[in-house]
Design a protein around this motif. Structure first.
Motif, PDB file in Angstrom:
ATOM      1  N   ARG A  40      81.501  45.823  17.932  1.00 25.73           N
ATOM      2  CA  ARG A  40      82.855  47.182  17.933  1.00 25.73           C
ATOM      3  C   ARG A  40      81.484  47.769  18.168  1.00 25.73           C
ATOM      4  O   ARG A  40      81.820  49.524  17.439  1.00 25.73           O
ATOM      5  CB  ARG A  40      83.360  47.028  16.624  1.00 25.73           C
ATOM      6  CG  ARG A  40      84.842  46.283  16.766  1.00 25.73           C
ATOM      7  CD  ARG A  40      85.488  46.455  15.204  1.00 25.73           C
ATOM      8  NE  ARG A  40      84.496  46.601  14.140  1.00 25.73           N
ATOM      9  CZ  ARG A  40      85.028  45.740  13.208  1.00 25.73           C
ATOM     10  NH1 ARG A  40      86.161  45.572  13.237  1.00 25.73           N
ATOM     11  NH2 ARG A  40      83.912  45.463  12.293  1.00 25.73           N
TER      12      ARG A  40
ATOM     13  N   SER B 123      79.487  51.490  20.240  1.00 30.13           N
ATOM     14  CA  SER B 123      79.971  53.002  20.570  1.00 30.13           C
ATOM     15  C   SER B 123      79.455  52.999  22.420  1.00 30.13           C
ATOM     16  O   SER B 123      77.823  51.668  22.115  1.00 30.13           O
ATOM     17  CB  SER B 123      79.295  53.886  19.634  1.00 30.13           C
ATOM     18  OG  SER B 123      77.538  53.840  19.758  1.00 30.13           O
TER      19      SER B 123
ATOM     20  N   ASP C 191      84.375  51.936  26.214  1.00 29.98           N
ATOM     21  CA  ASP C 191      84.777  51.756  24.681  1.00 29.98           C
ATOM     22  C   ASP C 191      85.535  51.188  23.502  1.00 29.98           C
ATOM     23  O   ASP C 191      87.052  51.515  24.847  1.00 29.98           O
ATOM     24  CB  ASP C 191      83.520  53.332  23.636  1.00 29.98           C
ATOM     25  CG  ASP C 191      84.518  54.480  23.849  1.00 29.98           C
ATOM     26  OD1 ASP C 191      85.421  54.178  24.204  1.00 29.98           O
ATOM     27  OD2 ASP C 191      83.739  54.895  23.616  1.00 29.98           O
ATOM     28  N   ALA C 192      85.826  51.575  22.166  1.00 35.22           N
ATOM     29  CA  ALA C 192      87.197  51.745  22.102  1.00 35.22           C
ATOM     30  C   ALA C 192      88.494  52.595  21.659  1.00 35.22           C
ATOM     31  O   ALA C 192      89.914  52.102  22.152  1.00 35.22           O
ATOM     32  CB  ALA C 192      87.720  51.321  20.397  1.00 35.22           C
ATOM     33  N   ALA C 193      88.003  53.663  22.499  1.00 36.80           N
ATOM     34  CA  ALA C 193      89.157  54.673  22.963  1.00 36.80           C
ATOM     35  C   ALA C 193      88.875  54.409  24.351  1.00 36.80           C
ATOM     36  O   ALA C 193      90.028  55.523  25.098  1.00 36.80           O
ATOM     37  CB  ALA C 193      88.286  55.945  22.528  1.00 36.80           C
ATOM     38  N   GLY C 194      88.379  53.676  24.941  1.00 34.30           N
ATOM     39  CA  GLY C 194      88.227  52.990  26.644  1.00 34.30           C
ATOM     40  C   GLY C 194      88.434  54.883  26.956  1.00 34.30           C
ATOM     41  O   GLY C 194      88.234  54.462  28.615  1.00 34.30           O
ATOM     42  N   ALA C 195      87.373  55.517  26.131  1.00 29.47           N
ATOM     43  CA  ALA C 195      85.725  55.948  27.490  1.00 29.47           C
ATOM     44  C   ALA C 195      84.697  55.227  28.009  1.00 29.47           C
ATOM     45  O   ALA C 195      84.763  54.062  27.907  1.00 29.47           O
ATOM     46  CB  ALA C 195      85.832  56.815  26.317  1.00 29.47           C
TER      47      ALA C 195
ATOM     48  N   ALA D 290      87.764  45.005  18.978  1.00 30.17           N
ATOM     49  CA  ALA D 290      88.806  45.914  17.836  1.00 30.17           C
ATOM     50  C   ALA D 290      88.577  44.976  16.702  1.00 30.17           C
ATOM     51  O   ALA D 290      88.258  45.597  15.742  1.00 30.17           O
ATOM     52  CB  ALA D 290      89.942  46.050  18.486  1.00 30.17           C
TER      53      ALA D 290
ATOM     54  N   ALA E  38      91.604  46.235  22.628  1.00 24.65           N
ATOM     55  CA  ALA E  38      92.292  47.288  22.183  1.00 24.65           C
ATOM     56  C   ALA E  38      92.953  47.220  23.665  1.00 24.65           C
ATOM     57  O   ALA E  38      91.805  47.341  24.507  1.00 24.65           O
ATOM     58  CB  ALA E  38      91.810  49.033  21.672  1.00 24.65           C
TER      59      ALA E  38
ATOM     60  N   ASP F 147      94.068  49.921  25.539  1.00 25.32           N
ATOM     61  CA  ASP F 147      93.080  51.179  24.966  1.00 25.32           C
ATOM     62  C   ASP F 147      92.076  50.586  26.566  1.00 25.32           C
ATOM     63  O   ASP F 147      91.718  51.502  27.441  1.00 25.32           O
ATOM     64  CB  ASP F 147      93.089  52.441  24.770  1.00 25.32           C
ATOM     65  CG  ASP F 147      94.202  53.067  24.045  1.00 25.32           C
ATOM     66  OD1 ASP F 147      95.296  52.957  24.575  1.00 25.32           O
ATOM     67  OD2 ASP F 147      94.138  53.821  22.924  1.00 25.32           O
ATOM     68  N   THR F 148      91.369  49.888  25.527  1.00 21.63           N
ATOM     69  CA  THR F 148      89.782  49.500  26.275  1.00 21.63           C
ATOM     70  C   THR F 148      90.424  49.163  27.530  1.00 21.63           C
ATOM     71  O   THR F 148      90.159  49.173  28.672  1.00 21.63           O
ATOM     72  CB  THR F 148      89.188  48.790  25.416  1.00 21.63           C
ATOM     73  OG1 THR F 148      88.847  49.626  24.323  1.00 21.63           O
ATOM     74  CG2 THR F 148      88.032  48.372  25.820  1.00 21.63           C
TER      75      THR F 148
ATOM     76  N   ASN G  46      91.945  50.886  30.740  1.00 23.62           N
ATOM     77  CA  ASN G  46      90.926  52.043  31.271  1.00 23.62           C
ATOM     78  C   ASN G  46      89.717  50.707  31.877  1.00 23.62           C
ATOM     79  O   ASN G  46      88.829  51.357  32.712  1.00 23.62           O
ATOM     80  CB  ASN G  46      90.214  52.527  30.154  1.00 23.62           C
ATOM     81  CG  ASN G  46      90.547  53.766  29.717  1.00 23.62           C
ATOM     82  OD1 ASN G  46      90.937  54.938  30.464  1.00 23.62           O
ATOM     83  ND2 ASN G  46      91.823  53.211  28.889  1.00 23.62           N
TER      84      ASN G  46
END
Length: 262
Positions: free
Chosen positions: A42, A44, A64-68, A99, A108, A110-111, A114
């Motif tokens: 997990r 960054s 990353d985990a948030a989709g960035a 995740a 995830a 979102d990940t 994206n």
């Protein structure tokens, strides 16, 4: 600082920081596929960079985990990612944060969504082909590994569909106006920087659907505003002969583009 891709969302630039490790191979190759990975943790974007600072490995992007999104290697350059020389040369590698860890190695939504969207952008803007099972891969396609993990294996069809949707969006993201909505520019167009509907239509019809094939067979330069040689080569592909392939966008070029199966 080296620029990242011209994506329509923010891309964190870690290219120079990875390059500073000295183990990035700055050799460019034609890219024909996209490969998705999970990063086994997990992590960054900085966490991924920290791993690669001490281990000579790399990929072009990480989600990353948030989709960035972050970029570590220039798109056309070699990344030490798939454990296969030909694969490292020909594929664009995208890492994804997990995740959960073993044994599920989930990713995830979102990940992975994206990552699929980013893949679709590369198919539209770099590779020039629609994503399919023959060019959108997981790491295990190239070498003996379970990456991108059992969870991603189960949802491959969803990932592919998301990449195809993104490809369709990016391929058609610049609608072509009808030619009668503005004057047809002559040769002076190539020095004005204006967007001609004829140039745009030719670009969509011939480049987006078969960039390398058309450019190689026509011996044309890479397309760009002002590239008269390329436009003339594409006119010849559409059946223009002799002096009619003049490299100048006009009504005849537009009419040719309306003929089915050109």
């Amino acid at each position: 600082m080296t620029a990242t891709i011209a994506y329509d969302r923010t891309v964190s630039n870690l290219i120079d920081k990875l390059s500073a490790t000295g183990h990035v191979t700055h050799k460019s190759y034609r890219k024909t596929s996209v490969t998705l990975h999970h990063n086994g943790g997990r992590l960054s974007h900085q966490g991924v960079l920290n791993v690669w600072k001490t281990r000579p490995a790399s990929a072009h992007f990480d989600v990353d985990a948030a989709g960035a999104v972050a970029q570590y290697v220039k798109v056309n350059e070699f990344a030490w990612a798939v454990g296969n020389m030909a694969g490292n040369q020909s594929t664009i590698s995208i890492e994804m944060a997990n995740a959960t860890l073993a044994p599920g190695w989930t990713v995830a939504e979102d990940t992975w969504r994206n990552a699929a969207r980013l893949a679709g952008w590369h198919f539209a803007k770099v590779i020039g082909e629609r994503p399919s099972k023959s060019n959108l891969f997981y790491h295990r396609h190239w070498s003996s590994t379970s990456c991108a993990g059992p969870y991603m294996d189960k949802i491959y069809d969803k990932v592919l569909a998301a990449a195809q949707e993104a490809y369709d969006h990016f391929k058609d993201s610049h609608p072509v106006p009808r030619p009668d909505t503005e004057p047809f520019p002559g040769a002076s167009f190539f020095h004005t920087g204006r967007k001609s509907p004829i140039i745009a239509a030719m670009h969509r019809r011939l480049v987006a659907e078969g960039c390398n094939r058309y450019q190689t067979s026509a011996n044309a330069d890479v397309w760009g505003p002002g590239d008269v040689k390329s436009f003339a080569a594409w006119q010849r592909k559409l059946g223009f002969e002799g002096g009619d392939a003049d490299g100048i966008p006009g009504k005849a070029s537009w009419d040719k583009l309306q003929v089915p199966n050109v």
